[in-house]
Design a protein around this motif. Structure first.
Motif, mmCIF file in Angstrom:
data_model
loop_
_atom_site.group_PDB
_atom_site.id
_atom_site.type_symbol
_atom_site.label_atom_id
_atom_site.label_comp_id
_atom_site.label_asym_id
_atom_site.label_seq_id
_atom_site.Cartn_x
_atom_site.Cartn_y
_atom_site.Cartn_z
ATOM 1 N N ALA A 122 6.858 -4.661 5.903
ATOM 2 C CA ALA A 122 5.451 -4.534 6.588
ATOM 3 C C ALA A 122 4.839 -3.176 6.076
ATOM 4 N N GLN A 123 3.628 -3.307 5.824
ATOM 5 C CA GLN A 123 2.726 -2.291 5.287
ATOM 6 C C GLN A 123 2.576 -1.143 6.493
ATOM 7 N N THR A 124 2.528 0.226 5.926
ATOM 8 C CA THR A 124 2.181 1.257 6.899
ATOM 9 C C THR A 124 0.389 1.140 7.184
ATOM 10 N N VAL A 125 0.155 1.862 8.047
ATOM 11 C CA VAL A 125 -1.308 2.181 8.027
ATOM 12 C C VAL A 125 -1.937 2.719 7.194
ATOM 13 N N THR A 126 -1.190 3.761 6.459
ATOM 14 C CA THR A 126 -1.746 4.231 5.320
ATOM 15 C C THR A 126 -2.005 3.544 4.059
ATOM 16 N N GLU A 127 -0.849 2.630 3.821
ATOM 17 C CA GLU A 127 -1.071 1.610 2.798
ATOM 18 C C GLU A 127 -2.158 0.700 3.169
ATOM 19 N N LEU A 128 -2.294 0.239 4.245
ATOM 20 C CA LEU A 128 -3.283 -0.488 4.559
ATOM 21 C C LEU A 128 -4.833 0.005 4.281
ATOM 22 N N ARG A 129 -4.988 1.340 4.847
ATOM 23 C CA ARG A 129 -6.058 2.184 4.413
ATOM 24 C C ARG A 129 -6.634 2.018 3.147
ATOM 25 N N ASN A 130 -5.445 2.441 2.361
ATOM 26 C CA ASN A 130 -5.590 2.485 0.807
ATOM 27 C C ASN A 130 -5.834 1.227 0.197
ATOM 28 N N GLU A 131 -5.245 0.267 0.616
ATOM 29 C CA GLU A 131 -5.732 -0.961 0.137
ATOM 30 C C GLU A 131 -7.075 -1.366 0.315
ATOM 31 N N ILE A 132 -7.421 -1.043 1.548
ATOM 32 C CA ILE A 132 -8.733 -1.469 1.865
ATOM 33 C C ILE A 132 -9.934 -0.679 1.163
ATOM 34 N N ARG A 133 -9.434 0.705 0.957
ATOM 35 C CA ARG A 133 -10.440 1.561 0.055
ATOM 36 C C ARG A 133 -10.630 1.078 -1.221
ATOM 37 N N VAL A 134 -9.377 0.637 -1.883
ATOM 38 C CA VAL A 134 -9.548 0.194 -3.379
ATOM 39 C C VAL A 134 -10.300 -1.185 -3.453
ATOM 40 N N ALA A 135 -10.112 -2.077 -2.396
ATOM 41 C CA ALA A 135 -10.822 -3.316 -2.350
ATOM 42 C C ALA A 135 -12.325 -3.169 -2.436
ATOM 43 N N VAL A 136 -12.863 -2.103 -1.777
ATOM 44 C CA VAL A 136 -14.163 -1.794 -1.689
ATOM 45 C C VAL A 136 -14.753 -0.798 -2.739
ATOM 46 N N GLY A 137 -13.995 -0.373 -3.556
ATOM 47 C CA GLY A 137 -14.412 0.464 -4.613
ATOM 48 C C GLY A 137 -14.266 2.101 -4.358
ATOM 49 N N ARG A 138 -13.484 2.449 -3.334
ATOM 50 C CA ARG A 138 -13.413 3.702 -3.016
ATOM 51 C C ARG A 138 -11.962 4.080 -3.408
ATOM 52 N N PHE A 139 -11.773 5.553 -3.283
ATOM 53 C CA PHE A 139 -10.423 6.124 -4.008
ATOM 54 C C PHE A 139 -9.384 6.037 -2.924
ATOM 55 N N GLU A 140 -8.129 5.659 -3.518
ATOM 56 C CA GLU A 140 -6.816 6.127 -2.522
ATOM 57 C C GLU A 140 -6.693 7.464 -2.284
ATOM 58 N N ARG A 141 -6.132 7.764 -0.974
ATOM 59 C CA ARG A 141 -5.689 8.887 -0.533
ATOM 60 C C ARG A 141 -4.187 9.041 -0.820
ATOM 61 N N GLU A 142 -3.728 10.251 -1.059
ATOM 62 C CA GLU A 142 -2.255 10.393 -1.205
ATOM 63 C C GLU A 142 -1.610 10.659 0.169
ATOM 64 N N GLU A 143 -2.531 11.454 0.999
ATOM 65 C CA GLU A 143 -1.883 11.472 2.522
ATOM 66 C C GLU A 143 -2.725 10.732 3.449
ATOM 67 N N SER A 144 -2.101 10.330 4.470
ATOM 68 C CA SER A 144 -2.730 9.739 5.572
ATOM 69 C C SER A 144 -4.077 10.401 5.953
ATOM 70 N N ALA A 145 -5.260 9.559 5.731
ATOM 71 C CA ALA A 145 -6.297 10.214 6.330
ATOM 72 C C ALA A 145 -7.096 8.827 6.952
ATOM 73 N N PRO A 146 -7.909 9.338 7.883
ATOM 74 C CA PRO A 146 -9.054 8.379 8.473
ATOM 75 C C PRO A 146 -9.952 8.136 7.467
#
Length: 91
Positions: A2-26
Motif C-alpha cells: 500500500a502507498q503512503t499518504v506522502t507517496e499518494l500526494r507526490n504521485e498526484i503532484r507529478v500527474a498535475v505538473g507540480r514537483f514532488e516533495r522529499e518530506e511529507s507536506a500538505p
C-alpha cells in the motif's frame, strides 16, 4: 504494498505538473489549483486563489467523493481514501 499518504500526494503532484516533495507536506494552494484544473473544477485564477477548503471541496465533488462542493463538508486535509480517488482521477 500500500502507498503512503506522502507517496499518494507526490504521485498526484507529478500527474498535475507540480514537483514532488522529499518530506511529507500538505498541498499548497498552487498544488490544489493544479489539481482543480486536472479534474475540471473551475476556479478564478485571475487574482488571489480561493481558500483551500473551497478547492478541496471542489476536487472531492469532481472525483465523486462528495455530492456537492460545500467547503463545510471537508476536513483540513485529504484522507488517504480521498487521495486514492484523486490519484485515480488525475492519472
Amino acid at each position: 504494498m500500500a502507498q503512503t499518504v506522502t507517496e499518494l500526494r507526490n504521485e498526484i503532484r507529478v500527474a498535475v505538473g507540480r514537483f514532488e516533495r522529499e518530506e511529507s507536506a500538505p498541498f499548497t494552494k498552487e498544488d490544489l489549483a493544479a489539481i482543480c484544473d486536472a479534474v475540471g473544477y473551475e476556479i478564478d485564477t485571475s487574482g488571489r486563489l480561493p481558500p483551500k477548503a473551497e478547492m478541496r471541496a471542489g476536487i472531492l465533488w469532481k472525483v465523486g467523493v462528495l455530492e456537492d462542493d460545500n467547503p463545510e463538508e471537508v476536513s483540513s486535509s485529504f484522507r488517504k481514501d480521498e487521495l486514492e480517488a484523486i490519484e485515480t482521477a488525475v492519472q
